[in-house]
Write a protein that holds these residues in place. Structure first.
Motif, PDB file in Angstrom:
ATOM      1  N   ALA A   1       0.841  -1.202   0.000  1.00  0.00           N
ATOM      2  CA  ALA A   1       0.000   0.000   0.000  1.00  0.00           C
ATOM      3  C   ALA A   1       0.876   1.253   0.000  1.00  0.00           C
ATOM      4  O   ALA A   1       2.052   1.195   0.332  1.00  0.00           O
ATOM      5  CB  ALA A   1      -0.900  -0.004   1.224  1.00  0.00           C
ATOM      6  N   LYS A   2       0.269   2.377  -0.383  1.00  0.00           N
ATOM      7  CA  LYS A   2       1.028   3.634  -0.390  1.00  0.00           C
ATOM      8  C   LYS A   2       1.150   4.176   1.013  1.00  0.00           C
ATOM      9  O   LYS A   2       2.130   4.821   1.369  1.00  0.00           O
ATOM     10  CB  LYS A   2       0.317   4.661  -1.265  1.00  0.00           C
ATOM     11  N   THR A   3       0.077   3.950   1.824  1.00  0.00           N
ATOM     12  CA  THR A   3       0.074   4.487   3.186  1.00  0.00           C
ATOM     13  C   THR A   3      -0.276   3.343   4.134  1.00  0.00           C
ATOM     14  O   THR A   3      -1.155   2.543   3.835  1.00  0.00           O
ATOM     15  CB  THR A   3      -1.001   5.583   3.327  1.00  0.00           C
ATOM     16  N   VAL A   4       0.406   3.245   5.252  1.00  0.00           N
ATOM     17  CA  VAL A   4       0.099   2.236   6.247  1.00  0.00           C
ATOM     18  C   VAL A   4      -0.275   2.947   7.540  1.00  0.00           C
ATOM     19  O   VAL A   4       0.488   3.779   8.044  1.00  0.00           O
ATOM     20  CB  VAL A   4       1.288   1.290   6.487  1.00  0.00           C
ATOM     21  N   ILE A   5      -1.487   2.635   8.054  1.00  0.00           N
ATOM     22  CA  ILE A   5      -1.920   3.227   9.319  1.00  0.00           C
ATOM     23  C   ILE A   5      -1.916   2.110  10.352  1.00  0.00           C
ATOM     24  O   ILE A   5      -2.531   1.069  10.137  1.00  0.00           O
ATOM     25  CB  ILE A   5      -3.337   3.826   9.186  1.00  0.00           C
ATOM     26  N   SER A   6      -1.206   2.323  11.447  1.00  0.00           N
ATOM     27  CA  SER A   6      -1.170   1.320  12.503  1.00  0.00           C
ATOM     28  C   SER A   6      -2.090   1.749  13.624  1.00  0.00           C
ATOM     29  O   SER A   6      -2.060   2.899  14.065  1.00  0.00           O
ATOM     30  CB  SER A   6       0.248   1.165  13.051  1.00  0.00           C
ATOM     31  N   LEU A   7      -2.915   0.836  14.063  1.00  0.00           N
ATOM     32  CA  LEU A   7      -3.818   1.116  15.182  1.00  0.00           C
ATOM     33  C   LEU A   7      -3.332   0.360  16.411  1.00  0.00           C
ATOM     34  O   LEU A   7      -2.809  -0.744  16.321  1.00  0.00           O
ATOM     35  CB  LEU A   7      -5.236   0.643  14.854  1.00  0.00           C
ATOM     36  N   ARG A   8      -3.548   0.992  17.545  1.00  0.00           N
ATOM     37  CA  ARG A   8      -3.306   0.302  18.816  1.00  0.00           C
ATOM     38  C   ARG A   8      -4.289   0.848  19.836  1.00  0.00           C
ATOM     39  O   ARG A   8      -4.432   2.060  19.976  1.00  0.00           O
ATOM     40  CB  ARG A   8      -1.853   0.539  19.274  1.00  0.00           C
ATOM     41  N   ASP A   9      -4.976  -0.029  20.502  1.00  0.00           N
ATOM     42  CA  ASP A   9      -5.936   0.346  21.543  1.00  0.00           C
ATOM     43  C   ASP A   9      -6.940   1.388  21.061  1.00  0.00           C
ATOM     44  O   ASP A   9      -7.256   2.347  21.767  1.00  0.00           O
ATOM     45  CB  ASP A   9      -5.210   0.881  22.784  1.00  0.00           C
ATOM     46  N   GLY A  10      -7.391   1.236  19.851  1.00  0.00           N
ATOM     47  CA  GLY A  10      -8.449   2.107  19.349  1.00  0.00           C
ATOM     48  C   GLY A  10      -7.969   3.473  18.903  1.00  0.00           C
ATOM     49  O   GLY A  10      -8.770   4.358  18.655  1.00  0.00           O
ATOM     50  N   LYS A  11      -6.668   3.638  18.825  1.00  0.00           N
ATOM     51  CA  LYS A  11      -6.147   4.939  18.366  1.00  0.00           C
ATOM     52  C   LYS A  11      -5.124   4.714  17.269  1.00  0.00           C
ATOM     53  O   LYS A  11      -4.542   3.626  17.173  1.00  0.00           O
ATOM     54  CB  LYS A  11      -5.467   5.690  19.516  1.00  0.00           C
ATOM     55  N   ILE A  12      -4.916   5.757  16.474  1.00  0.00           N
ATOM     56  CA  ILE A  12      -3.894   5.655  15.432  1.00  0.00           C
ATOM     57  C   ILE A  12      -2.531   5.794  16.097  1.00  0.00           C
ATOM     58  O   ILE A  12      -2.260   6.780  16.802  1.00  0.00           O
ATOM     59  CB  ILE A  12      -4.094   6.734  14.352  1.00  0.00           C
TER      60      ILE A  12
END
Lengths: 441, 241
Positions: B223-234
């Motif tokens: 993907a061009k952008t990777v968003i990592s989530l943890r505990d319901g937040k970015i």
């Protein structure tokens, strides 16, 4: 999705489980066929009864002599036997006092052997007036009916019923030939048309078999045979005096039937000490038969309703199973944009396809009612002739009458059942949470 | 703490096709409130290819359900196609899904009794107004995903990779603003996964906006952008290449 696509989708989904769908269809099919058959048979029976009553004439009033019971006999009994029933005076009184009567016909009947050489038959000898044929709508096949002249000159003439003519004159034309009744010979002047028996109605009127009748003028009857009849029964002589067995009065208007019958009842009550007569009004019988028919149909619809209810429950059962099985599909469709309403529609279409197919097949089988009855009739009459001949003529002659309303109602109800019993499973499908449904294995 | 993906994006000026603002999602589980999303804001632009990563319980499935209009946020706003999804009723949500979104699932989620071409056509059944070019479009999409020769096949007559291709064609048939892919390669072997990712790449290169949830780093790397989530937040936003 348009109507055809919905229908097609419904069919295809149901074809996934052929046996299951077929069984659900069978439930409705049986219900619909049962409705159509039962109504057809019921209509056949009631048509028969109505025809028989109508043959008596809707504007006629029939007064018959009834033999009093044994106890009543003993009270009024004398050594000269018993006298009962309608009198020639009754006939005159009725004619004189009931202005609405246009025609009235007295009648006398007795069982006698009628012979032509070696051919003999136990016939009903009927003494009547020329109006008899008109009032009873009895046509003449050959020759002529009785005439006023026959009455006046006390002629020894007879009109034979169809079967009597067949039996006594198997080969030659009976008209112009003579038959022997007791010691007297009568010239056959005519042969009546074939006629089915009239119904025995509520005990007030015995079944009338027209095919054993021999008609002679009433005046001749009185002169040659008389009022007194002596029969030997159980080793003793029985001696009965009857002037008239029946008076048939015809009024000009259907509306006048009831009031005229009341006057006749009044008149007779005044002159008869015992109840040795009965007044029968075919119109009332017709109305009773009509009421009975309506009740019968309501009952049938009730039974039909129950059987379709059972079919409907079957359909609901299957649809609930289908909905559970297709939870995943429902989730997919919801995710891809289907609204709850569209899911409801989809599953409703499936139930309607199920019940509608059952309904259509049921109607198709319904049409087989006539041929099936004919087949059963032929089978029984060929394989078990003695059973067949022991059946009452009402059953032997029964022709089922397909009622168009019953076909429409049965099909309509089946589709209605599909919709009603489909709503719950369809709503259950639609109300699933799409996320849960997608996760369903 | 919420972050907006666009703030540190190199490209600007492209249309925002979907926008999540301060979204929270609270579930009640056994009398206790569980915060699955604790305030997330992201803008998705035309032509984005976003991978959402996170361990289980990070809120990525919840976010995907919200993005897919299968669920509504407890608080916050989600704009898609000019609608604030948070305020829509069930029927409107269905319409929004049918109109603006394309779904690709891990387990393909094809309807078993329908053929390839009929599966592709399923979303068209729920389009208002109906698309008059539907049948032609389905054939074109089947060709695009390389299944022209198998139009009449049932899903159980296809391999996993082929089934996923059908699902991708189905996700395109309504010309969606966003394609949501939930672990699109999760059930596939490595070689087939690469083929599917190539197909998604190609679609993205042709201008399609794709949002993909995955827990495989090498898939996310496509993907061009990777968003990592943890505990319901970015937790982080990474731009590849």
């Amino acid at each position: 999705m348009n109507f055809l696509q919905q229908l097609r989708l419904g069919f295809r989904s149901l074809l996934l489980h052929k046996l299951r769908s077929a069984l659900a269809v069978l439930g409705i099919l049986i219900g619909v066929t049962a409705v159509i058959w039962l109504v057809a048979l019921g209509e056949g029976v009631s048509y028969q009864a109505q025809q028989q009553i109508k043959n008596l004439g809707a504007t006629s009033i029939i007064v018959r002599s009834i033999k009093p019971t044994e106890e009543a006999n003993r009270e009024s009994g004398s050594r000269s036997g018993i006298a009962y029933g309608l009198l020639r005076d009754d006939y005159d009184r009725i004619l004189a006092n009931v202005p609405t009567i246009t025609k009235a016909m007295p009648m006398r009947e007795i069982n006698r052997e009628v012979r032509n050489g070696e051919f003999a038959i136990d016939a009903t000898l009927v003494g009547c007036t020329p109006e008899y044929f008109d009032i009873n709508r009895l046509g003449i096949e050959r020759g002529r009916p009785l005439s006023a002249a026959d009455m006046e000159y006390l002629d020894n003439v007879a009109v034979l019923a169809y079967e009597v003519a067949e039996r006594l004159f198997p080969i030659e034309d009976p008209v112009g030939r003579a038959v022997q009744i007791g010691d007297e010979f009568y010239v056959v002047i005519g042969v009546a048309e074939q006629r089915t028996a009239s119904a025995a109605i509520g005990g007030s009127l015995a079944a009338r078999q027209y095919d054993k009748d021999v008609y002679i003028p009433l005046s001749t009857f009185r002169a040659r045979i008389g009022d007194r009849v002596i029969t030997v029964r159980g080793g003793t002589f029985q001696n009965e005096t009857v002037e008239l067995n029946q008076i048939t009065a015809v009024v000009d208007d259907m509306k006048a039937v009831d009031s005229s019958a009341d006057i006749i009842r009044d008149l007779l009550r005044r002159y008869h000490k015992s109840l040795d007569y009965a007044v029968v009004v075919p119109k009332e019988l017709l109305e009773q038969a009509e009421t009975l028919r309506t009740m019968f149909n309501v009952l049938l619809l009730l039974i039909a309703g129950i059987s379709l209810l059972v079919g409907g429950i079957g359909i609901m059962n299957i649809m609930l199973a289908t909905v559970t099985e297709r939870t995943r599909e429902i989730g997919i469709r919801r995710a891809l944009g289907a609204t709850k309403g569209e899911i409801v529609q989809q599953f409703l279409w499936e139930t309607v396809v199920l019940s509608g197919t059952g309904g259509l097949l049921g109607v198709a089988f319904g049409f087989l009612c006539g041929p099936t009855v004919a087949l059963v009739r032929r089978t029984i009459s060929e394989l078990f002739p003695e059973v067949w001949s022991s059946l009452p003529p009402n059953i032997r002659d029964l022709e089922p009458l397909l009622a168009p309303w019953s076909i429409a109602a049965a099909f309509g109800i089946s589709v209605g059942v599909g919709i009603i019993f489909g709503i719950y499973p369809a709503r259950r499908a639609a109300n699933m949470d799409p996320i849960e449904a997608l996760r369903h294995e | 703490m919420s972050s907006v993906a666009t703030e540190n994006r190199p490209e600007t000026g492209r249309d925002v096709v979907a926008s999540v603002r301060n979204v929270t999602k609270v579930y009640r589980l056994g009398g206790e409130d569980v915060k699955a999303l604790a305030g997330v804001s992201i803008d998705f632009h035309q032509g984005d290819f976003v991978a959402i990563m996170g361990s289980s319980g990070s809120g990525k499935s919840t976010l995907l359900n919200l993005l897919g209009c299968l669920d509504r946020p407890t608080t916050g706003q989600y704009f898609l196609g000019g609608n604030d999804v948070a305020t829509l009723d069930d029927e409107s949500l269905s319409r929004v899904r049918g109109r603006y979104l394309g779904f690709v699932f891990q387990s393909y989620n094809l309807i078993q009794q329908l053929s390839v071409v009929e599966n592709i056509a399923v979303p068209l059944a729920y389009q208002r107004p109906a698309n008059p070019d539907g049948p032609e479009l389905c054939l074109r999409l089947a060709k695009l995903v390389g299944l022209s020769g198998r139009l009449g096949h049932r899903p159980n007559q296809l391999s996993g990779g082929q089934q996923q291709r059908v699902a991708i064609a189905r996700a395109l048939v309504n010309n969606p603003h966003v394609i949501l892919a939930d672990e699109p390669t999760g059930n596939l072997d490595t070689a087939t996964s690469l083929e599917i990712m190539d197909l998604l790449d190609a679609l993205n290169n042709a201008g399609r906006t794709i949002v993909m949830v995955t827990h495989e780093p090498d898939i996310a790397a496509r993907a061009k952008t990777v968003i990592s989530l943890r505990d319901g937040k970015i937790e982080s936003i990474t731009h590849n290449g």
